[in-house]
Design a protein around this motif. Structure first.
Motif, PDB file in Angstrom:
ATOM      1  N   ALA A  44      -4.529   0.526   5.522  1.00 25.59           N
ATOM      2  CA  ALA A  44      -3.905   0.294   4.212  1.00 25.59           C
ATOM      3  C   ALA A  44      -4.719  -0.720   3.416  1.00 25.59           C
ATOM      4  O   ALA A  44      -5.144  -1.746   3.952  1.00 25.59           O
ATOM      5  N   ARG A  67     -13.423   1.472   4.522  1.00 27.68           N
ATOM      6  CA  ARG A  67     -14.617   1.783   5.323  1.00 27.68           C
ATOM      7  C   ARG A  67     -14.964   0.608   6.241  1.00 27.68           C
ATOM      8  O   ARG A  67     -15.219   0.776   7.430  1.00 27.68           O
ATOM      9  N   GLU A 111      -5.017  12.353   0.329  1.00 25.80           N
ATOM     10  CA  GLU A 111      -5.945  11.274  -0.019  1.00 25.80           C
ATOM     11  C   GLU A 111      -6.527  10.639   1.259  1.00 25.80           C
ATOM     12  O   GLU A 111      -7.738  10.485   1.405  1.00 25.80           O
ATOM     13  N   SER A 112      -5.609  10.335   2.165  1.00 27.26           N
ATOM     14  CA  SER A 112      -6.041   9.717   3.409  1.00 27.26           C
ATOM     15  C   SER A 112      -6.923  10.683   4.214  1.00 27.26           C
ATOM     16  O   SER A 112      -7.930  10.283   4.816  1.00 27.26           O
ATOM     17  N   GLY A 139     -14.723   0.027  -0.810  1.00 26.35           N
ATOM     18  CA  GLY A 139     -15.286   0.110   0.531  1.00 26.35           C
ATOM     19  C   GLY A 139     -14.545  -0.714   1.573  1.00 26.35           C
ATOM     20  O   GLY A 139     -15.039  -0.892   2.692  1.00 26.35           O
ATOM     21  N   ASN A 189     -11.131   1.554  -3.486  1.00 25.36           N
ATOM     22  CA  ASN A 189     -12.431   2.091  -3.922  1.00 25.36           C
ATOM     23  C   ASN A 189     -13.516   1.038  -4.000  1.00 25.36           C
ATOM     24  O   ASN A 189     -14.412   1.101  -4.836  1.00 25.36           O
ATOM     25  N   LEU A 196      -3.806  10.157  13.279  1.00 22.71           N
ATOM     26  CA  LEU A 196      -2.832  11.160  12.845  1.00 22.71           C
ATOM     27  C   LEU A 196      -2.558  10.936  11.365  1.00 22.71           C
ATOM     28  O   LEU A 196      -2.261   9.814  10.956  1.00 22.71           O
ATOM     29  N   ILE A 197      -2.650  11.988  10.599  1.00 23.00           N
ATOM     30  CA  ILE A 197      -2.423  11.874   9.153  1.00 23.00           C
ATOM     31  C   ILE A 197      -1.367  12.891   8.762  1.00 23.00           C
ATOM     32  O   ILE A 197      -1.496  14.083   9.087  1.00 23.00           O
ATOM     33  N   ASN A 244      -0.485  13.660   3.013  1.00 24.21           N
ATOM     34  CA  ASN A 244      -1.389  12.577   2.630  1.00 24.21           C
ATOM     35  C   ASN A 244      -2.831  13.076   2.488  1.00 24.21           C
ATOM     36  O   ASN A 244      -3.715  12.753   3.281  1.00 24.21           O
ATOM     37  N   ALA A 247       0.829  -1.218   0.000  1.00 24.38           N
ATOM     38  CA  ALA A 247       0.000   0.000   0.000  1.00 24.38           C
ATOM     39  C   ALA A 247       0.858   1.261   0.000  1.00 24.38           C
ATOM     40  O   ALA A 247       0.330   2.372  -0.069  1.00 24.38           O
TER      41      ALA A 247
HETATM   42  C1  COA Z   1      -6.519   5.357   2.216  1.00 25.43           C
HETATM   43  C2  COA Z   1      -6.924   3.942   1.747  1.00 25.43           C
HETATM   44  C3  COA Z   1      -6.746   2.993   2.921  1.00 25.43           C
HETATM   45  C4  COA Z   1      -8.401   3.942   1.278  1.00 25.43           C
HETATM   46  O1  COA Z   1      -8.781   2.595   1.003  1.00 25.43           O
HETATM   47  P1  COA Z   1     -10.073   2.219   0.116  1.00 25.43           P
HETATM   48  O2  COA Z   1     -10.437   0.810   0.450  1.00 25.43           O
HETATM   49  O3  COA Z   1      -9.807   2.544  -1.293  1.00 25.43           O
HETATM   50  O4  COA Z   1     -11.190   3.211   0.687  1.00 25.43           O
HETATM   51  P2  COA Z   1     -12.785   2.960   0.572  1.00 25.43           P
HETATM   52  O5  COA Z   1     -13.089   2.368  -0.755  1.00 25.43           O
HETATM   53  O6  COA Z   1     -13.262   2.230   1.776  1.00 25.43           O
HETATM   54  O7  COA Z   1     -13.317   4.452   0.606  1.00 25.43           O
HETATM   55  C5  COA Z   1     -13.834   5.047   1.786  1.00 25.43           C
HETATM   56  C6  COA Z   1     -14.403   6.397   1.421  1.00 25.43           C
HETATM   57  O8  COA Z   1     -13.347   7.271   1.005  1.00 25.43           O
HETATM   58  C7  COA Z   1     -13.543   7.670  -0.353  1.00 25.43           C
HETATM   59  N1  COA Z   1     -12.243   7.646  -1.015  1.00 25.43           N
HETATM   60  C8  COA Z   1     -11.490   6.573  -1.294  1.00 25.43           C
HETATM   61  N2  COA Z   1     -10.332   6.946  -1.881  1.00 25.43           N
HETATM   62  C9  COA Z   1     -10.402   8.301  -1.980  1.00 25.43           C
HETATM   63  C10 COA Z   1      -9.507   9.276  -2.489  1.00 25.43           C
HETATM   64  N3  COA Z   1      -8.330   8.938  -3.031  1.00 25.43           N
HETATM   65  N4  COA Z   1      -9.856  10.580  -2.409  1.00 25.43           N
HETATM   66  C11 COA Z   1     -11.043  10.940  -1.879  1.00 25.43           C
HETATM   67  N5  COA Z   1     -11.941  10.061  -1.359  1.00 25.43           N
HETATM   68  C12 COA Z   1     -11.612   8.743  -1.417  1.00 25.43           C
HETATM   69  C13 COA Z   1     -14.494   6.677  -0.942  1.00 25.43           C
HETATM   70  O9  COA Z   1     -15.263   7.251  -2.003  1.00 25.43           O
HETATM   71  C14 COA Z   1     -15.345   6.298   0.246  1.00 25.43           C
HETATM   72  O10 COA Z   1     -16.353   7.273   0.490  1.00 25.43           O
HETATM   73  P3  COA Z   1     -17.921   6.883   0.292  1.00 25.43           P
HETATM   74  O11 COA Z   1     -18.115   5.616   1.092  1.00 25.43           O
HETATM   75  O12 COA Z   1     -18.610   8.059   0.833  1.00 25.43           O
HETATM   76  O13 COA Z   1     -18.043   6.645  -1.174  1.00 25.43           O
HETATM   77  C15 COA Z   1      -6.022   3.497   0.546  1.00 25.43           C
HETATM   78  O14 COA Z   1      -6.082   4.478  -0.483  1.00 25.43           O
HETATM   79  C16 COA Z   1      -4.570   3.294   0.929  1.00 25.43           C
HETATM   80  O15 COA Z   1      -4.165   2.204   1.357  1.00 25.43           O
HETATM   81  N6  COA Z   1      -3.731   4.351   0.793  1.00 25.43           N
HETATM   82  C17 COA Z   1      -2.296   4.255   1.066  1.00 25.43           C
HETATM   83  C18 COA Z   1      -2.014   4.093   2.549  1.00 25.43           C
HETATM   84  C19 COA Z   1      -2.475   5.293   3.370  1.00 25.43           C
HETATM   85  O16 COA Z   1      -2.201   6.426   3.023  1.00 25.43           O
HETATM   86  N7  COA Z   1      -3.174   4.993   4.490  1.00 25.43           N
HETATM   87  C20 COA Z   1      -3.645   6.002   5.423  1.00 25.43           C
HETATM   88  C21 COA Z   1      -2.637   6.280   6.478  1.00 25.43           C
HETATM   89  S1  COA Z   1      -3.230   7.496   7.649  1.00 25.43           S
END
Ligand code: COA
Length: 142
Positions: free
Chosen positions: A75, A87, A115-116, A84, A82, A108-109, A113, A21
């Motif tokens: 992660a 979530r 996106e997170s 869920g 995308n 903490l983000i 980041n 991730a």
């Molecule tokens: C952040 C992360 C965990 C999201 O995982 P994911 O399984 O794709 O997220 P989900 O599909 O559950 O999405 C949850 C919500 O966020 C939204 N979302 C997902 N990715 C998004 C993005 N890049 N930008 C904005 N919103 C986003 C989704 O639309 C969803 O909202 P909704 O339910 O209202 O539609 C993934 O992108 C990742 O592993 N990133 C790298 C590691 C990281 O940065 N982790 C966070 C550390 S604090």
């Protein structure tokens, strides 16, 4: 999709998920196998793993100190984003904390980041303005 609690035998799976991730972690500090083993033994850390047809695709770390809950290390591997999964992991973590009587959850983000930050905001977390994060560390890698 199945979400299960990890144990120390899942250490390599957790590391592979963090790496895949692109999540920064501390392999010479708190994410060393020995340290995670100790953390699990203390009983207040829950490492969860999401599996799709037996394949590990996502993870989260949920902890609490008896007062406040923390969500860390969320992660999901790129091919499964995308859908869920984050979530589901967060909701499962929130349930663990709710069952433990914890009414406040923090995460903490890092500033870069965005996106997170957007994901957590979608999941109902509010950016708390006017706060500094201060730490004292035994060494930089801890
Ligand atoms: C952040 C992360 C965990 C999201 O995982 P994911 O399984 O794709 O997220 P989900 O599909 O559950 O999405 C949850 C919500 O966020 C939204 N979302 C997902 N990715 C998004 C993005 N890049 N930008 C904005 N919103 C986003 C989704 O639309 C969803 O909202 P909704 O339910 O209202 O539609 C993934 O992108 C990742 O592993 N990133 C790298 C590691 C990281 O940065 N982790 C966070 C550390 S604090």
């Amino acid at each position: 999709m199945n979400i299960r609690e990890a144990n120390i035998r899942d250490y390599d799976i957790l590391v592979a998920l963090w790496r895949s991730a692109g999540l920064p972690f501390k392999p010479h500090g708190r994410d060393m196998r020995e340290n995670i083993e100790k953390e699990l033994a203390r009983g207040c850390a829950h490492f969860l793993i999401a599996e799709e047809k037996g394949r590990p695709v996502g993870t989260i770390l949920v902890t609490h100190d008896g007062r406040k809950g923390w969500i860390n290390r969320l992660a999901v591997i790129p091919a499964y984003r995308n859908r869920g999964i984050a979530r589901m992991l967060v909701e499962k973590g929130e349930k663990i904390l709710d069952d433990a009587g914890i009414g406040i959850i923090a995460c903490l983000i890092e500033d870069y980041n965005r996106e997170s930050l957007a994901v957590f905001q979608k999941l109902g977390y509010i950016d708390f303005k006017g706060m500094h994060y201060l730490t004292k560390r035994q060494h930089p890698e801890v």
